[in-house]
Enzyme design. Structure first.
Site, PDB file in Angstrom:
ATOM      1  N   HIS A 273       0.835  -1.209   0.000  1.00  0.00           N
ATOM      2  CA  HIS A 273       0.000   0.000   0.000  1.00  0.00           C
ATOM      3  C   HIS A 273       0.873   1.263   0.000  1.00  0.00           C
ATOM      4  O   HIS A 273       0.714   2.151  -0.837  1.00  0.00           O
ATOM      5  CB  HIS A 273      -0.923  -0.018   1.227  1.00  0.00           C
ATOM      6  CG  HIS A 273      -1.817   1.174   1.360  1.00  0.00           C
ATOM      7  ND1 HIS A 273      -3.134   1.168   0.958  1.00  0.00           N
ATOM      8  CD2 HIS A 273      -1.592   2.425   1.834  1.00  0.00           C
ATOM      9  CE1 HIS A 273      -3.677   2.365   1.185  1.00  0.00           C
ATOM     10  NE2 HIS A 273      -2.758   3.149   1.724  1.00  0.00           N
ATOM     11  N   GLU A 274       1.803   1.314   0.933  1.00  0.00           N
ATOM     12  CA  GLU A 274       2.654   2.513   1.037  1.00  0.00           C
ATOM     13  C   GLU A 274       3.562   2.654  -0.188  1.00  0.00           C
ATOM     14  O   GLU A 274       3.860   3.764  -0.618  1.00  0.00           O
ATOM     15  CB  GLU A 274       3.465   2.497   2.337  1.00  0.00           C
ATOM     16  CG  GLU A 274       2.631   2.486   3.622  1.00  0.00           C
ATOM     17  CD  GLU A 274       1.559   3.567   3.702  1.00  0.00           C
ATOM     18  OE1 GLU A 274       1.746   4.658   3.134  1.00  0.00           O
ATOM     19  OE2 GLU A 274       0.500   3.297   4.331  1.00  0.00           O
ATOM     20  N   HIS A 277       1.735   4.679  -2.688  1.00  0.00           N
ATOM     21  CA  HIS A 277       1.836   6.123  -2.409  1.00  0.00           C
ATOM     22  C   HIS A 277       3.215   6.645  -2.826  1.00  0.00           C
ATOM     23  O   HIS A 277       3.337   7.710  -3.441  1.00  0.00           O
ATOM     24  CB  HIS A 277       1.661   6.385  -0.908  1.00  0.00           C
ATOM     25  CG  HIS A 277       0.242   6.329  -0.422  1.00  0.00           C
ATOM     26  ND1 HIS A 277      -0.746   7.138  -0.929  1.00  0.00           N
ATOM     27  CD2 HIS A 277      -0.363   5.574   0.532  1.00  0.00           C
ATOM     28  CE1 HIS A 277      -1.901   6.889  -0.302  1.00  0.00           C
ATOM     29  NE2 HIS A 277      -1.690   5.934   0.580  1.00  0.00           N
ATOM     30  N   GLU A 303      -4.644   7.917  -2.890  1.00  0.00           N
ATOM     31  CA  GLU A 303      -5.156   6.632  -2.405  1.00  0.00           C
ATOM     32  C   GLU A 303      -5.484   5.694  -3.566  1.00  0.00           C
ATOM     33  O   GLU A 303      -5.437   4.475  -3.417  1.00  0.00           O
ATOM     34  CB  GLU A 303      -6.377   6.875  -1.509  1.00  0.00           C
ATOM     35  CG  GLU A 303      -6.770   5.693  -0.640  1.00  0.00           C
ATOM     36  CD  GLU A 303      -5.801   5.377   0.500  1.00  0.00           C
ATOM     37  OE1 GLU A 303      -4.851   6.153   0.730  1.00  0.00           O
ATOM     38  OE2 GLU A 303      -6.002   4.337   1.159  1.00  0.00           O
TER      39      GLU A 303
HETATM   40 MG    MG Z   1      -3.201   5.327   2.213  1.00  0.00          MG
END
Ligand code: MG
Length: 505
Positions: A273-274, A277, A303
């Site tokens: 997830h990170e 980003h 996101e």
């Molecule tokens: Mg996030």
């Protein structure tokens, strides 16, 4: 002189960028201070860090509102023949200046102070499961949020003013339409999965309670980031209580993860997830370096990148296989996992109380609940006294479960104590847009899950760079989507994605 490039040519813009360098440098320092606070700062450093960060924020506001600087930006607004990045610089600065002008320094200071106090009160309240002690702080947070909304102004309701800060141009009615668009499909999907016994997607999996050796999981995370072609010379992976990404600039982007010692998918998917980003920030075009548009354009678009990698790529069948292989190689303490089992483990679906642990099917219900409650609080339809009961009722309404403690209910998120009201819908924007990206990518490149699992991550990353990342904040979120995907935000691809994955197997 701003970096040798030819996207910025206009003399007025060059003067603005030159002056902006000081403001940018404050942001750069603030980012590093913030990262350090969550990773390596000794606990008692917090008092002095709070002073430094408060004063740096005030310095930032003062420099942005310096009459000479504001005048330059005002002049640039009238300028014709600017390039897209030049117009982006003016748009972003004008937005920031307009906002800060409407908020008196006393109010900005009051908000900063309340944030520190409320966050501290929230931490203690959460530990003791004591909502009453947090209530006065929450009331203050919403009172200040109402004042901010009134000062900023709005179209239909106060929520508009707050939401726009996180998602430029997005209104409350857009958020409502977004939820109206996806909720029936999610309900139908959840109902079907919950009545199914022995379906493809189990409610729980034995691996969820299985313990792993933390040192081994660290190696697994590094291997996952290698598979994702994470540029280690421009980034770091560290540990923090809540995983996050911080960008100091295009060449220094840092992510964190956490290790709980059991249920290894949590740390693996937090890392992926990170990474999503981070990749956005890392792939902004270098000609935009140290300018107001050198980062991701909004929380929702951000996101969409993290959810794309975490769910659409990471929880796909090919990537579940690749992750199982990594786990088998790097985490012997788990005793070997089967590829097909890992796919089922990565995609368990079950109504649960905690948002950050929710699966793809139930996640957006958690967001809808917070959106509805925030709106009612801002509109004074309810008070903070009503909040826990209403929260629990809505959990029951949408997910059929009821928190027994405040900790598992209204006290679970950090956002409200930090004054982040109007932020939650951007998570659902991210989910919705991630599926739009998937469909667009499938038409021209192929399946991102298969490509990544085959070690062709760069092809996927390059597609994202060309369509989205390289622009930084040059275009507003909706403009960017229209330019890059040919369509503004649309819930249909997300509904198709959920239906195909969970209802058609
Ligand atoms: Mg996030």
């Amino acid at each position: 002189m701003v970096a040798g490039n030819n996207v910025f040519k206009d003399a007025l813009i060059l003067e603005i960028l030159e002056r902006y360098r000081t403001i940018w440098s404050i942001g750069h320092a603030q980012a590093l201070l913030g990262w350090d606070m969550e990773t390596y700062m000794p606990p008692e450093g917090v008092a002095e860090r709070a002073i430094a960060s408060q004063h740096l924020s005030m310095l930032n506001q003062r420099l942005l509102l310096e009459p000479g600087f504001v005048e330059l930006v005002e002049k640039a607004k009238q300028r014709e023949g600017l390039t897209d990045p030049e117009r982006g610089v003016v748009r972003v600065l004008d937005r920031e200046i307009t906002r800060l002008k409407k908020l008196p320094p006393k109010l900005v200071g009051e908000i900063a102070k309340t944030r520190v106090e409320a966050q501290d009160a929230w931490k203690r309240a959460r530990e003791k499961d004591d909502y009453q002690s947090f209530k006065p702080y929450l009331d203050k947070v919403f009172t200040l949020a109402r004042e901010v909304a009134e000062r900023l102004g709005y179209e239909d309701e106060p929520y508009d003013a707050l939401l726009d800060y996180y998602e430029e141009g997005f209104r409350t009615r857009d958020a409502q339409a977004m939820f109206d668009g996806i909720i029936p499909t999610l309900k139908k999907t959840l109902d079907k999965l919950m009545t199914e016994e022995d379906g493809l997607y189990p409610k729980t999996h034995p691996l969820e309670s299985k313990e792993y050796a933390v040192g081994e999981a660290e190696e697994a995370n590094k291997a996952v980031l290698d598979l994702l072609a994470f540029p280690w010379k421009r980034g770091r992976l560290d540990v923090s209580a809540h995983p996050f990404t911080t960008s100091m600039g295009i060449r220094d982007v840092r992510i964190t993860t956490r290790y709980e010692g059991f249920d290894i998918k949590r740390t693996l998917y937090a890392t992926i997830h990170e990474y999503g980003h981070a990749l956005y920030e890392l792939q902004v075009d270098e000609s935009l370096m140290a300018t107001p548009i050198d980062g991701g354009v909004s929380l929702g678009i951000h996101e969409s990148q993290s959810r794309f990698w975490e769910n659409i790529v990471g929880r796909s069948r090919p990537m579940a296989g690749a992750l199982a292989e990594i786990v088998n190689k790097k985490v012997p303490s788990l005793g070997g996992v089967d590829m097909e089992e890992f796919y089922r483990y990565a995609n368990t679906v079950k109504p649960s109380l905690i948002r950050v642990e929710a699966d793809e099917v139930t996640y957006n219900f958690h967001i809808l609940i917070r959106f509805r409650l925030e709106r009612m609080l801002l509109n004074r339809e309810i008070s903070v006294d009503d909040l826990p009961e209403l929260w629990n009722n809505m959990m029951e309404e949408y997910l059929g479960i009821r928190p027994k403690t405040y900790r598992e209910g209204v006290l679970q998120d950090i956002h409200w104590s930090g004054g982040l009201i109007g932020y939650f819908p951007t998570y659902t924007i991210g989910n919705v847009v991630s599926a739009q990206i998937l469909e667009a990518m499938q038409q021209t490149l192929g399946d991102p899950g298969s490509l990544t699992a085959q070690g062709k991550t760069r092809e996927v990353a390059t597609w994202l760079r060309e369509k989205i990342h390289r622009h930084g904040s040059t275009y507003s979120p909706q403009e960017l989507l229209e330019r890059s995907l040919g369509k503004a935000m649309d819930t249909e691809p997300y509904k198709r994605y959920i239906t195909r994955k969970y209802l058609m197997q």
